[in-house]
Design an enzyme around this catalytic site. Structure first.
Site, PDB file in Angstrom:
ATOM      1  N   SER A 290      27.371  41.030  52.137  1.00 22.64           N
ATOM      2  CA  SER A 290      28.504  40.572  52.858  1.00 22.64           C
ATOM      3  C   SER A 290      29.915  41.344  52.972  1.00 22.64           C
ATOM      4  CB  SER A 290      28.843  39.406  52.612  1.00 22.64           C
ATOM      5  OG  SER A 290      27.992  38.314  52.939  1.00 22.64           O
TER       6      SER A 290
ATOM      7  N   SER B 220      28.303  38.263  55.743  1.00 23.82           N
ATOM      8  CA  SER B 220      29.462  37.092  56.185  1.00 23.82           C
ATOM      9  C   SER B 220      30.980  37.654  56.347  1.00 23.82           C
ATOM     10  CB  SER B 220      29.517  36.063  54.913  1.00 23.82           C
ATOM     11  OG  SER B 220      29.892  36.657  53.784  1.00 23.82           O
TER      12      SER B 220
ATOM     13  N   LYS C  46      39.718  37.007  52.695  1.00 22.93           N
ATOM     14  CA  LYS C  46      38.480  36.339  53.266  1.00 22.93           C
ATOM     15  C   LYS C  46      38.667  34.858  52.922  1.00 22.93           C
ATOM     16  CE  LYS C  46      33.481  36.596  53.212  1.00 22.93           C
ATOM     17  NZ  LYS C  46      32.445  37.107  52.382  1.00 22.93           N
TER      18      LYS C  46
END
Lengths: 509, 98
Positions: free
Chosen positions: A180, A156, A81
């Site tokens: 997330s 996210s 990420k």
């Protein structure tokens, strides 16, 4: 093992690598080919590092050939990420303000991955600074849900979830401040864990809300997720909130996969009204399967969870407004001069840069946090939210006196259409209603697929929550349920994800 | 329950060092009003006598021995700087002239 290397689980790849039936270079190249073929449609990656990944793969193949003893996941590639710093690779957090920034150091998590011999395929898309539930707040355009390219992959961490569901990596990292990791997993039929707060180092993670942020593993199966959890976790002297204890025995727990005699609590407040019928139906079926497997299921009440969303949207913006003050155009990142000002001051440059570099959601939350912390309103907002936080932790403590784990649907709905909630911040925030309480209390949580909702044929997720430091319970319950569900389905849910055709044109963002 | 005016939002944006355009200000006033109304729900929770919680884990100070350890070189630390000079970050003027 599936002859298509991109369809294999990480555990299968690890075994094949250990037996020498496949090389890391072959596995890594297969994933790079898949990325080249389909990421134009899915847009999971912000940056792909083919050269670096292949170099790491060659290095681990050589070490294996030389007879070195390697970690379980050595040679298995991974997507990271874009909120985690990677030395030599861009790290943008989905923000214009960090466009082109190449960090001079690795996050501790990234160091663990490299030391484990895991080639890093690239950096995955995310809502800007992890603020969002859809990746639509990424400054670089949204990622798409492989189940339906017109729908959100969650956020996210929608880059990481869509990477897994489109077979562009067998594993990915995530961070979870209010859901997330778990909500993206739920809407893509993948698995994700938010470990106990402090279980994985935060060093080198660009902070959103420091008292809530927690990095964790994302995979397609519970065992794969456990294998990655074991690599990512552990004490780190560079993070003073890191837990000084061994990583819970998550891999052993996933292999045990046993719920006999376990007491499981259904959280009364996380279900019912506001939850899509198909999500509820799949949840109820999963609970019945757990009963069939020998668990005892009771309903428990956590009455203060009703205030969790409100408390979260005061605590998070308050911490974020402070954390994001470091983007000041002075030491790294974007610097923009205000228009029409000769010899502007540092303060004017700062304000112009932050206006140009931050997207609307980031600005909204910074200003909300600035307000919540301002004198005169502090007690009414931030102070009250902190007391609610204590009440929520007490609700968890009482619940875990009665049961071993708690369960709920992960998200109230399946994936919604891109654009549907972009103009209504509160509607977007409601996606995290079931995942937020765990972050406020610091307890671990996992989401795994519970099936497809009847009304739209899209994936739904079930969330498992355990007491702090008891992360292994998530894995033994998750693996038991996953096994029973796969038996019922006659295969993994992701076997049914629509084929992405390599030839079709990318859709416009 | 207080509501935010356009001037309030402009003031807060100034405190947060974000130069908002007029259009952004107009939009944000409405959005923040809706969010604030919703989060004010915390004031209805039974919080009397409850001690505020700032962190999920009971933490005490964490210290380490005060010894030199490897760190970034000056070149690495400056590698992302918008502007640097003489091994230092170069910044716009910080004082008003005259």
């Amino acid at each position: 093992m599936n002859p298509d290397l991109t369809r294999a689980t990480a555990a299968e790849l690890a075994d094949a690598l250990a037996q020498g039936t496949v090389s890391s270079v072959e596995v890594t190249q297969a994933h790079l080919d898949r990325i080249a073929a389909v990421d134009g449609q899915v847009h999971s990656y912000l940056h792909v590092d083919g050269e670096g990944a292949l170099a790491a793969a060659r290095a681990v193949d050589e070490r294996r050939a030389a007879g070195e003893s390697l970690g379980v996941l050595a040679g298995v590639p991974i997507a990271v990420k874009d909120v985690m710093t990677t030395k030599g690779l861009p790290t943008t957090c989905g923000s214009r303000i960090l466009e082109g920034w190449i960090p001079p150091y690795d996050a501790t998590v990234v160091r663990h991955l490299r030391e484990a011999g895991m080639p890093i395929l690239g950096k995955t898309n995310m809502d800007e600074f992890a603020m969002g539930s859809s990746t639509e707040h990424s400054a670089y355009g949204p990622s798409r849900n492989p189940w339906d390219l017109d729908r959100i992959p969650g956020g996210s961490g929608g880059g990481s979830s869509s990477v897994l569901a489109s077979f562009q990596a067998p594993l990915a990292t995530g961070t979870d401040t209010g859901g997330s990791i778990r909500q993206p997993a739920a809407v893509t039929a993948t698995v994700g864990t938010k470990p106990t707060y402090g279980g994985v180092s935060r060093y080198g993670l660009v902070a959103l809300a420091s008292s809530l942020d927690q990095a964790g593993p994302c995979g397609r199966t519970v065992l794969d997720t456990a294998l990655l959890h074991a690599v990512m976790g552990g004490h780190d002297p560079l993070d003073s909130t890191s837990i000084d204890a061994p990583v819970p025995a998550v891999v052993e727990a996933a292999r045990r996969a046993d719920v006999k005699g376990l007491k499981i609590g259904i959280v009364k407040e996380l279900g019912g009204e506001g939850y899509q019928p198909g999500v509820r139906a799949r949840f109820e079926e999963s609970v019945q399967l757990l009963v069939d497997l020998g668990a005892e299921v009771v309903e428990v009440s956590c009455p203060n969870f009703d205030y969790a969303l409100a408390a979260y949207y005061l605590i998070l913006p308050s911490e974020a407004s402070s954390n994001l003050a470091k983007f000041d155009a002075m030491r790294y990142g974007l610097r923009v001069a205000p228009e029409g000002v000769d010899a502007p001051s540092a303060e004017q440059v700062m304000a112009a840069t932050r206006d140009a570099g931050f997207g609307p959601e980031v600005k909204r939350r910074i200003i909300l946090g600035t307000y919540a912390l301002s004198s005169g309103y502090y007690d009414a907002y931030y102070g009250s939210a902190q007391k609610v936080r204590a009440l929520i932790a007490q609700d968890f403590a009482r619940a875990f006196e009665q049961v071993d784990v708690l369960v709920s649907p992960t998200a109230p709905t399946t994936a919604f259409k891109l654009g549907d909630k972009l103009d209504d911040p509160m509607a977007m925030y409601l996606n995290d209603i079931a995942t937020i309480p765990a972050n406020l209390a610091g307890v671990p949580g996992m989401s795994l697929p519970s099936g497809l909702a009847d009304e739209d044929g899209l994936p739904a997720g079930i969330q498992i929550l355990a007491p702090a430091m008891q992360d292994e319970r998530l894995y033994t319950v998750g693996a038991a349920l996953e096994g029973a569900l796969i038996d019922r389905w006659g295969g993994h849910l992701l076997d049914r994800v629509p084929e992405l055709t390599a030839t079709s044109e990318p859709k416009g963002a | 329950m207080s509501s935010l005016s356009r001037d309030d939002v402009a003031h807060l944006a100034g405190l947060a060092r974000i130069e908002l355009s007029d259009a952004e200000l107009d939009r944000m006033v409405g959005e923040l009003g809706v969010i604030l109304e919703s989060v004010a729900k915390v004031q209805q929770a039974p919080t009397e006598g409850v001690a505020p919680m700032s962190h999920p884990m009971p933490l005490t100070n964490v210290t380490r021995p005060d010894v030199v350890r490897p760190s970034l070189t000056a070149e690495e630390a400056l590698s992302g700087a918008p502007e640097s000079e003489q091994q230092r970050f170069a910044v716009p003027r910080i004082l008003t002239e005259d």
